[in-house]
Motif scaffolding. Structure first.
Motif, mmCIF file in Angstrom:
data_model
loop_
_atom_site.group_PDB
_atom_site.id
_atom_site.type_symbol
_atom_site.label_atom_id
_atom_site.label_comp_id
_atom_site.label_asym_id
_atom_site.label_seq_id
_atom_site.Cartn_x
_atom_site.Cartn_y
_atom_site.Cartn_z
ATOM 1 N N ALA A 104 10.907 38.978 88.884
ATOM 2 C CA ALA A 104 10.952 37.803 89.757
ATOM 3 C C ALA A 104 12.239 37.730 90.554
ATOM 4 N N SER A 105 13.290 38.364 90.074
ATOM 5 C CA SER A 105 14.572 38.277 90.777
ATOM 6 C C SER A 105 14.521 38.931 92.148
ATOM 7 N N PHE A 106 13.488 39.752 92.400
ATOM 8 C CA PHE A 106 13.354 40.382 93.706
ATOM 9 C C PHE A 106 12.603 39.507 94.705
ATOM 10 N N ALA A 107 11.966 38.434 94.237
ATOM 11 C CA ALA A 107 11.154 37.625 95.141
ATOM 12 C C ALA A 107 11.481 36.139 95.101
ATOM 13 N N LEU A 108 11.975 35.644 93.971
ATOM 14 C CA LEU A 108 12.218 34.213 93.821
ATOM 15 C C LEU A 108 13.709 33.914 93.935
ATOM 16 N N SER A 109 14.018 32.642 94.140
ATOM 17 C CA SER A 109 15.424 32.261 94.285
ATOM 18 C C SER A 109 16.046 31.838 92.967
ATOM 19 N N GLY A 110 15.250 31.234 92.072
ATOM 20 C CA GLY A 110 15.803 30.735 90.828
ATOM 21 C C GLY A 110 14.720 30.332 89.850
ATOM 22 N N PRO A 111 15.106 29.818 88.686
ATOM 23 C CA PRO A 111 14.156 29.560 87.600
ATOM 24 C C PRO A 111 13.391 28.255 87.722
ATOM 25 N N ASP A 112 13.814 27.363 88.590
ATOM 26 C CA ASP A 112 13.229 26.021 88.626
ATOM 27 C C ASP A 112 12.664 25.672 89.991
ATOM 28 N N GLY A 113 11.959 26.625 90.593
ATOM 29 C CA GLY A 113 11.310 26.345 91.855
ATOM 30 C C GLY A 113 12.133 26.744 93.056
ATOM 31 N N PRO A 114 11.604 26.478 94.260
ATOM 32 C CA PRO A 114 12.225 26.999 95.483
ATOM 33 C C PRO A 114 13.580 26.406 95.812
ATOM 34 N N GLY A 115 13.941 25.286 95.192
ATOM 35 C CA GLY A 115 15.240 24.692 95.455
ATOM 36 C C GLY A 115 16.324 25.140 94.499
ATOM 37 N N SER A 116 15.961 25.972 93.515
ATOM 38 C CA SER A 116 16.952 26.453 92.545
ATOM 39 C C SER A 116 17.407 27.849 92.924
ATOM 40 N N SER A 117 18.569 28.221 92.441
ATOM 41 C CA SER A 117 19.100 29.542 92.765
ATOM 42 C C SER A 117 19.809 30.147 91.567
ATOM 43 N N ASP A 118 19.562 31.434 91.349
ATOM 44 C CA ASP A 118 20.251 32.171 90.290
ATOM 45 C C ASP A 118 21.720 32.377 90.625
ATOM 46 N N ILE A 119 22.038 32.353 91.896
ATOM 47 C CA ILE A 119 23.394 32.630 92.338
ATOM 48 C C ILE A 119 23.899 31.441 93.144
ATOM 49 N N SER A 120 25.151 31.473 93.511
ATOM 50 C CA SER A 120 25.767 30.318 94.155
ATOM 51 C C SER A 120 25.533 30.291 95.661
ATOM 52 N N ASP A 121 24.496 30.988 96.128
ATOM 53 C CA ASP A 121 24.149 31.001 97.538
ATOM 54 C C ASP A 121 22.929 30.118 97.787
ATOM 55 N N ASP A 122 22.678 29.818 99.038
ATOM 56 C CA ASP A 122 21.577 28.953 99.436
ATOM 57 C C ASP A 122 20.252 29.471 98.882
ATOM 58 N N PRO A 123 19.492 28.642 98.137
ATOM 59 C CA PRO A 123 18.255 29.124 97.515
ATOM 60 C C PRO A 123 17.175 29.490 98.518
ATOM 61 N N GLY A 124 17.201 28.904 99.690
ATOM 62 C CA GLY A 124 16.203 29.249 100.690
ATOM 63 C C GLY A 124 16.519 30.523 101.430
ATOM 64 N N PHE A 169 16.148 37.965 97.405
ATOM 65 C CA PHE A 169 16.255 39.409 97.621
ATOM 66 C C PHE A 169 15.319 39.871 98.733
ATOM 67 N N LEU A 170 14.032 39.494 98.658
ATOM 68 C CA LEU A 170 13.074 39.968 99.646
ATOM 69 C C LEU A 170 13.426 39.473 101.041
ATOM 70 N N ARG A 171 13.868 38.245 101.142
ATOM 71 C CA ARG A 171 14.277 37.728 102.453
ATOM 72 C C ARG A 171 15.425 38.553 103.017
ATOM 73 N N GLY A 172 16.335 38.972 102.134
ATOM 74 C CA GLY A 172 17.432 39.821 102.570
ATOM 75 C C GLY A 172 16.960 41.174 103.054
ATOM 76 N N ILE A 173 15.960 41.734 102.382
ATOM 77 C CA ILE A 173 15.415 43.027 102.803
ATOM 78 C C ILE A 173 14.830 42.918 104.206
ATOM 79 N N ILE A 174 14.061 41.856 104.460
ATOM 80 C CA ILE A 174 13.469 41.666 105.782
ATOM 81 C C ILE A 174 14.559 41.444 106.833
ATOM 82 N N ASN A 175 15.512 40.586 106.524
ATOM 83 C CA ASN A 175 16.579 40.298 107.486
ATOM 84 C C ASN A 175 17.369 41.552 107.855
#
Length: 512
Positions: free
Chosen positions: A52-72, A76-82
């Motif tokens: 999931a770390s390659f597609a999701l932002s965090g453990p608690d839905g789209p507003g959460s983040s595993d890291i201290s960067d913007d969850p939206g 990872f996948l968004r970074g690959i596309i960008n």
């Protein structure tokens, strides 16, 4: 229903400070060891979380983040596309976010651009999480965990692959460094390449032939090896096309994958039944919501002003992404082309020429990805996408085989190469080509027709010597409407400033 549902309600791993590489901040009371001792079945959930770390932002839905960067913005996948598609010829974004303009115009890149930091940080979140699990499984007596260990090693290598490709250097962190607090030394591109190569060579043949949908198996690992070897001339200055061909043969001849009868089957909400997808990053509108999986691709390419969103299963249109003539121009006249892929651009109300990359109606939005089911007429609209992202699929392997053959790979069969290419083309009703037409120039164009918006384009252009310099210009390259030369050091992204500040052993890439 997807065959894997990510377990995201429990954060059972340690959050790793990405820029510091090794600093840790506990998020739960139970350690990984304690959790596994309490529930040995938790291994399955932990492995799912790594995927999931390659597609999701965090453990608690789209507003959460595993890291201290913007969850939206930072998944990872968004970074690959960008970094793979918007920096290249085919796709442009109009939002003008701080740093995004620099990507979409391949100009004014520097180490403070947050989008470079996002991909770097995501990689250095995933790698230590894999290390944690690898360390425990290497020393535990838990039953039936051998495959989980191999999968964790694959996912760690996949994260390193993107570091090799994007930044060309980094820090080599393995399970041996879990208790180390001093900054690690810089590892160059060859060192990271050789680590991933050794890992994959060791585990590929031992992996299961079928781990279930969305999980890595021996053919997924073979595909990663083929990708590594395909780009070895760029990464380490060595021709390794023969080795790439070896692993492509395994994928093509032994994997049991087949081209989906219809191209769109691979990019619809029920693409989990496609026989072509080798390795997807899973999306689900209910169970794995994210602004960074294919939601970004689908919603970002739509507009309620010019389109009927329900036709694409979307509840929102963000008016962001449009293709340029460098992509749809590959099909010739879209109105008369018999290639089904040529119909996957929204032309109504839009201009062929992208005079202004920030103007929504300049350029054609790609409607290749959609959130409707291909095999069902009963569809609902949702704010998030359920379309899985095909990170690896058979059409890519077919075109890679042909490229290896043209580049002189030992054991290549040119008749097989031609057949594989024509299978890709005729699937979309495009005219088959002759042997005389099968050239490297044709392959880079066919990869554009078939694979654009799938996270490969920048790497492909670099491999063909077309990304930097002035030999190939595309709209808004170098921040000029008709394109301009960009310097050779743009073949690598700058190391993010935060990473340099956190680890004094890291040195910036030349030119930045």
């Amino acid at each position: 229903m997807k065959k894997i549902i990510f377990i995201i309600g429990i954060m059972f791993l340690t959050l790793v400070s990405c820029t510091a590489d090794l600093d840790t901040e506990p998020k739960v009371e139970l350690s990984l060891e304690e959790l596994l001792a309490t529930d040995p079945n938790a291994v399955e959930g932990i492995v799912s979380r790594l995927y999931a770390s390659f597609a999701l932002s965090g453990p608690d839905g789209p507003g959460s983040s595993d890291i201290s960067d913007d969850p939206g913005e930072s998944p990872f996948l968004r970074g690959i596309i960008n970094l793979q598609d918007f920096t290249a010829d085919a796709m442009k974004n109009r939002w003008g976010d701080d740093g995004l303009d620099q990507l979409t115009t391949t100009s004014s890149w520097d180490a403070n651009n947050k989008f470079f930091r996002y991909l770097y940080n995501r990689a250095y979140y995933t790698i230590p999480q894999c290390n944690n699990l690898i360390s425990i499984l290497n020393t535990s007596n838990l039953p039936d965990t051998g495959e989980a260990l191999l999968e964790a090693r694959f996912l760690r290598s996949l994260a390193y692959f993107y570091l090799i490709d994007a930044f060309g250097k980094g820090v080599l962190v393995t399970e041996e460094n879990l208790n180390q607090t001093d900054p690690l030394p810089e590892s160059n591109r060859r060192q990271l390449f050789e680590f991933v190569e050794a890992e994959m060579l060791e585990i590929q043949s031992s992996m299961s032939e079928d781990n279930g949908y969305g999980r890595a198996n021996k053919y997924v690992a073979a595909m990663l090896l083929a990708k590594l070897y395909m780009n070895a001339e760029v990464y380490i200055g060595e021709n390794r096309y023969s080795e790439a061909l070896t692993y492509l043969n395994i994928v093509i001849d032994e994997g049991g994958y087949q081209l989906a009868p219809n191209f769109l089957e691979n990019f619809s909400a029920d693409n989990d039944v496609s026989p072509e997808i080798i390795f997807p990053l899973i999306a689900d509108a209910v169970n794995s919501q994210s602004f960074g999986n294919t939601t970004y691709i689908v919603n970002g390419s739509l507009s309620s002003d010019t389109m009927t969103l329900s036709e694409f299963g979307a509840a929102e249109g963000w008016q962001g992404h449009r293709a340029t003539s460098a992509w749809y121009g590959l099909f010739g006249d879209l109105g008369t082309s018999n290639d089904a892929r040529a119909a996957l651009f929204w032309t109504s109300g839009h201009n062929y020429v992208m005079t202004d990359y920030r103007e929504w109606t300049d350029g054609y939005p790609s409607i290749k990805f959609r959130n409707t089911e291909f095999n069902s007429s009963s569809n609902t609209t949702t704010s998030f996408s359920s379309t899985d992202f095909p990170l690896y699929r058979l059409a890519d392997a077919n075109l890679m085989y042909a490229e290896c053959a043209l580049r002189g790979a030992a054991g290549a069969d040119m008749n097989k190469a031609l057949t594989l290419v024509n299978n890709v083309r005729t699937r979309s009703s495009a005219d088959p080509i002759s042997m005389n037409e099968l050239t490297l120039d044709f392959i880079i164009d066919e990869r554009g027709r078939e694979l654009n918006f799938e996270g490969h384009r920048r790497t492909d252009l670099i491999r063909f010597g077309m990304f930097t310099g002035s030999s190939y210009l595309w709209p808004w390259k170098g921040n000029v409407q008709n394109g301009a030369s960009i310097p050779a050091h743009y073949n690598l992204f700058p190391i993010p400033e935060q990473a340099l500040s956190a680890n004094p052993n890291l040195q910036q890439n030349p030119g930045y």
